[in-house]
Motif scaffolding. Structure first.
Motif, short mmCIF file in Angstrom:
data_model
loop_
_atom_site.label_atom_id
_atom_site.label_comp_id
_atom_site.label_asym_id
_atom_site.label_seq_id
_atom_site.Cartn_x
_atom_site.Cartn_y
_atom_site.Cartn_z
N LYS A 97 1.83 -7.81 -4.23
CA LYS A 97 1.46 -7.20 -2.93
C LYS A 97 2.53 -5.76 -2.62
O LYS A 97 2.10 -4.51 -1.90
CB LYS A 97 0.57 -7.62 -1.98
N LYS A 98 4.31 -6.50 -2.07
CA LYS A 98 4.95 -5.28 -1.68
C LYS A 98 5.42 -4.11 -2.04
O LYS A 98 5.49 -2.67 -2.30
CB LYS A 98 5.80 -5.90 -1.05
N SER A 99 4.97 -4.43 -4.15
CA SER A 99 5.29 -3.65 -5.45
C SER A 99 3.89 -2.24 -4.81
O SER A 99 4.27 -0.82 -4.96
CB SER A 99 5.60 -3.89 -6.19
N ASN A 100 2.88 -3.07 -4.36
CA ASN A 100 1.93 -1.96 -4.94
C ASN A 100 2.16 -1.02 -3.59
O ASN A 100 1.09 0.32 -3.51
CB ASN A 100 0.78 -2.79 -4.76
N ALA A 101 2.33 -1.68 -2.33
CA ALA A 101 2.81 -0.51 -1.34
C ALA A 101 4.01 0.46 -1.53
O ALA A 101 3.75 1.30 -0.62
CB ALA A 101 2.72 -1.50 0.57
N ASN A 102 4.68 -0.35 -2.24
CA ASN A 102 6.18 0.96 -2.51
C ASN A 102 6.13 1.23 -4.04
O ASN A 102 7.04 0.66 -4.95
CB ASN A 102 7.26 -0.12 -1.86
N PRO A 103 5.11 1.62 -4.25
CA PRO A 103 5.29 2.09 -6.19
C PRO A 103 6.55 3.01 -6.53
O PRO A 103 6.24 2.97 -7.90
CB PRO A 103 3.59 3.50 -6.11
N LYS A 104 6.90 3.67 -5.63
CA LYS A 104 8.05 4.45 -6.09
C LYS A 104 9.82 3.31 -5.96
O LYS A 104 11.19 4.19 -6.86
CB LYS A 104 8.70 5.46 -5.52
N ASP A 105 9.12 2.12 -6.12
CA ASP A 105 10.27 1.49 -6.08
C ASP A 105 10.60 0.45 -6.68
O ASP A 105 9.77 -0.36 -8.07
CB ASP A 105 9.96 0.21 -5.02
N ALA A 106 11.45 1.38 -8.13
CA ALA A 106 12.03 1.25 -9.60
C ALA A 106 12.71 -0.42 -9.45
O ALA A 106 11.99 -1.62 -10.59
CB ALA A 106 12.51 1.64 -9.97
N LYS A 107 13.46 -0.83 -8.47
CA LYS A 107 13.96 -2.39 -8.26
C LYS A 107 12.95 -3.35 -8.44
O LYS A 107 12.95 -4.63 -9.31
CB LYS A 107 15.00 -2.44 -7.74
#
Length: 215
Positions: free
Chosen positions: A140-150
């Motif tokens: 869920k957090k990754s979907n909200a921050n799609p540019k966060d490669a880590k």
């Protein structure tokens, strides 16, 4: 350059780094909390992690007091307050980005720099159910921050860990999969009624035949 006292081959998160670098005061901390500190350094790391899970922020604060880089950390704090973010594990806004360390639960995020083993080591005692909850939270957090490669890499690593655990469970035979031996019912040595009647008639017929022949 300061020589590291951490054993080679062990990429560590912050708690493990403190224990490996400064084990004596950590043992004293465990003893003061009512625990017998392990002599084995690796067991001491695990015992310290367990103590953090049970007592949280109180133990984190005491560990920071014996941090080998305490002076450097304090000098940086004086210049600029460290940035804090939301922890991927406990969701508290007490995650120190520069130190990759949560001040509430001690969790360290995946930094994408060859720390895969130490990152996954944090979940060695985590149940499948809790790890799955963690996975859904970071997705869920990754979907909200799609540019966060880590963060995207962390999602993939946790998913792989879950998949491997499920494969191991599938490969382990259950009680239902265990073949059941079919035991053949032993044959009885006794005769049934029909067999006894046949034997009796045969005996009687033989007796009568002998009598006729004698006459």
């Amino acid at each position: 350059m300061r020589n590291s006292t951490i054993p080679k081959g062990f990429a560590q998160n912050s708690i493990a780094y403190i224990v490996y670098s400064n084990p004596a005061p950590v043992r004293s901390l465990l003893y003061d909390c009512g625990y017998e500190p392990p002599k084995n350094i690796h067991h001491l790391v695990e015992a310290t992690k367990e103590l953090v899970q049970k007592n949280g922020t109180a133990i984190i604060s005491k560990l920071m007091e014996v941090h080998p880089d305490k002076k450097a950390i304090l000098s940086l704090q004086k210049k600029e307050a460290p940035k804090k973010g939301s922890c991927n594990s406990c969701s508290e806004d007490n995650y120190l980005e520069e130190d990759n360390f949560c001040g509430s639960c001690g969790h360290s995020n995946y930094m994408g720099s060859g720390d895969e083993d130490s990152f996954l080591d944090q979940f060695s005692d985590t149940s499948d159910k809790e790890l799955e909850k963690y996975y859904h939270r970071i997705v869920k957090k990754s979907n909200a921050n799609p540019k966060d490669a880590k963060l995207a890499g962390e999602v993939q690593m946790v998913w792989n860990e879950l998949r491997q655990r499920r494969l191991l469970q599938t490969d382990t035979p259950s009680k239902e999969d265990t073949p059941i031996a079919i035991v053949e019912k032993p044959k009885s040595n006794s005769f049934n009624k029909e067999e006894l009647l046949f034997i009796g008639l045969s005996f009687l017929g033989g007796f009568m035949l002998c009598s006729v022949l004698k006459k």
